[in-house]
Design an enzyme around this catalytic site. Structure first.
Site, PDB file in Angstrom:
ATOM      1  N   PHE A 137     162.012 -68.196  52.072  1.00  0.00           N
ATOM      2  CA  PHE A 137     160.557 -68.238  52.275  1.00  0.00           C
ATOM      3  C   PHE A 137     160.193 -69.615  52.802  1.00  0.00           C
ATOM      4  CE2 PHE A 137     156.185 -69.173  51.101  1.00  0.00           C
ATOM      5  CZ  PHE A 137     155.545 -68.066  51.624  1.00  0.00           C
ATOM      6  N   ASP A 238     164.411 -77.496  52.977  1.00  0.00           N
ATOM      7  CA  ASP A 238     163.070 -77.135  52.544  1.00  0.00           C
ATOM      8  C   ASP A 238     162.996 -77.354  51.034  1.00  0.00           C
ATOM      9  OD1 ASP A 238     160.770 -75.873  51.645  1.00  0.00           O
ATOM     10  OD2 ASP A 238     160.867 -74.257  53.102  1.00  0.00           O
ATOM     11  N   LYS A 267     153.801 -78.815  47.460  1.00  0.00           N
ATOM     12  CA  LYS A 267     153.641 -78.371  46.073  1.00  0.00           C
ATOM     13  C   LYS A 267     153.519 -79.529  45.084  1.00  0.00           C
ATOM     14  CE  LYS A 267     155.504 -73.696  46.597  1.00  0.00           C
ATOM     15  NZ  LYS A 267     154.231 -72.992  46.404  1.00  0.00           N
TER      16      LYS A 267
END
Length: 427
Positions: A137, A238, A267
């Site tokens: 993702f 990532d 995040k």
């Protein structure tokens, strides 16, 4: 007001495309606890999807944001710059793995960080193609969802994806895919469909997030690094969900003996404020022309101030070690449950990025119904849980790293009771 009343308003006002796992409308939050508009208390094992690693409303973060808000809230760094933006870049350049000169770009979201990492890789190599992994993702923008290795709901009905994006299987021993098979798929790709001299980058999550919390094997990381070096391909890590002490290190790539060329993060970077970044080798990051990177809100002063406080809290409260201690306790409890719940086929994850996977009694077929039932039962009892995985059969545990021991113990009791209740109802 009642949750049900607001839920009806939500259905009338908000696009159906915005998915929601609960209909709990929050009124306030502190540390690892949230209270809804009806006064119900919940223990938060989601942390805004690994965003508030330092807990809700940490006083040092609130103080930093308040102080910055009283000075100025926005000028756009590209118009009127500010020193703490530079200072945060310096701190990330020091913290991100890699013993080489680095430079940083600030943007607003994780998807933006990924988009810009691809832009930088293409500019630096002069090549167009990118390779990602099944189950990955990387965001909901067109490049982000093109890189994402899951169709529903991320790609469904959105038309053609971006060109020159290729996927290979991610090695998952539980599902019968080895590192050798993954590397074999890459070599077959290079023989059949894609000249490696056209590949700008390979992007990988050190631990797959939405895909099911599967850690990348160390052997895979070494093999990918060699493959990239052999063909002049850049390696992008990532770290959007894995970063900032979640895996027991500041960045998950510190758990491996190789380093990426570019790291994306978001995040947990700013304790709940929208801030993202990409950090990489200085010569690579300088490949884009002035004006080619950035954005109006990229590196917003409030997010920058919050991020400085987050980094201070992680260091001063030793949250990397705290993540390892909490994760160890959680995995021990899950393993004790697993001994009598055969549907729980796996417990995994570094630090406090832990997951439990559930299958049918045959041990092989994914069991999303049981997984979602445990999530719903936990919520009914006051514990917020998240599911993930290509088949929706994984519960991921992402509580704040600052959760007190007594609340953590309470949450584990609720979790076990929820699993037992669902298991009992299924008999």
């Amino acid at each position: 007001m009642k949750n049900a009343e607001i839920s009806k308003r939500r259905d009338a006002a908000i696009s159906n495309g915005v998915g929601m796992q609960t209909q709990v409308y929050v009124e306030r939050a502190l540390g690892s606890e949230v209270w809804d508009i009806e006064g119900n208390r919940y223990i938060d094992f989601a942390a805004g999807i690994a965003v508030v690693n330092t807990g809700h409303c940490h006083p040092r973060i609130i103080e930093a944001v308040t102080k910055q808000a009283q000075a100025f809230t926005h000028t756009c760094h590209q118009v009127l710059p500010y020193e703490n933006y530079i200072h945060l870049a310096e701190r990330l350049n020091d913290l991100v793995p890699g013993d080489f000169a680095k430079k940083t770009v600030f943007v607003t979201t994780g998807a933006e960080a990924v988009e810009n990492a691809i832009k930088v890789a293409r500019a630096a190599t002069g090549r167009p193609a990118v390779i990602a992994f099944g189950g990955a993702f990387h965001g909901r923008t067109f490049m982000g969802m093109s890189l994402t290795g899951k169709v529903a709901p991320y790609k469904k009905n959105f038309g053609a994806m971006m060109p020159d994006v290729y996927h290979v299987p991610f090695p998952i021993e539980l599902h019968g895919t080895s590192v050798a098979e993954t590397m074999g798929a890459l070599h077959k790709l290079f023989k059949a469909d894609l000249d490696p001299d056209r590949v700008a980058a390979i992007i990988i999550e050190p631990v797959q997030g939405e895909g099911g919390f599967y850690p990348a094997p160390a052997e895979l990381m070494r093999d990918l690094r060699k493959l990239c070096d052999d063909h002049g391909i850049l390696m992008i890590a990532d770290e959007i969900q894995t970063g900032f002490a979640r895996t027991g290190r500041m960045f998950a790539m510190e758990n491996y003996d190789v380093v990426p060329d570019i790291t994306t993060m978001a995040k947990g970077l700013a304790g709940g404020l929208p801030l993202a970044a990409l950090t990489g080798r200085a010569e690579i990051m300088d490949a884009a022309q002035p004006g080619g990177l950035g954005g109006t809100y990229g590196g917003n002063p409030l997010g920058i101030a919050a991020s400085h406080a987050v980094l201070d809290v992680i260091e001063d409260e030793d949250l990397c070690n705290r993540a390892n201690a909490l994760g160890s306790r959680l995995k021990q409890r899950l393993e004790s449950i697993r001994a009598r719940v055969p549907e729980m086929v796996d417990v995994r994850g570094p630090g406090f990025m832990v997951a439990a996977e559930f299958n049918m009694p045959d041990g092989k077929t994914p069991n999303p119904d049981m997984t979602n039932a445990i999530r719903a039962e936990g919520l009914r009892r006051g514990l917020v849980l998240l599911t993930c995985g290509v088949y929706g059969n994984v519960i991921r545990f992402l509580a704040p790293l600052t959760i007190p021991d007594d609340i953590f113990a309470e949450a584990l009791d609720i979790l076990e009771a929820s699993i037992d209740a669902v298991k009992g109802a299924a008999k």
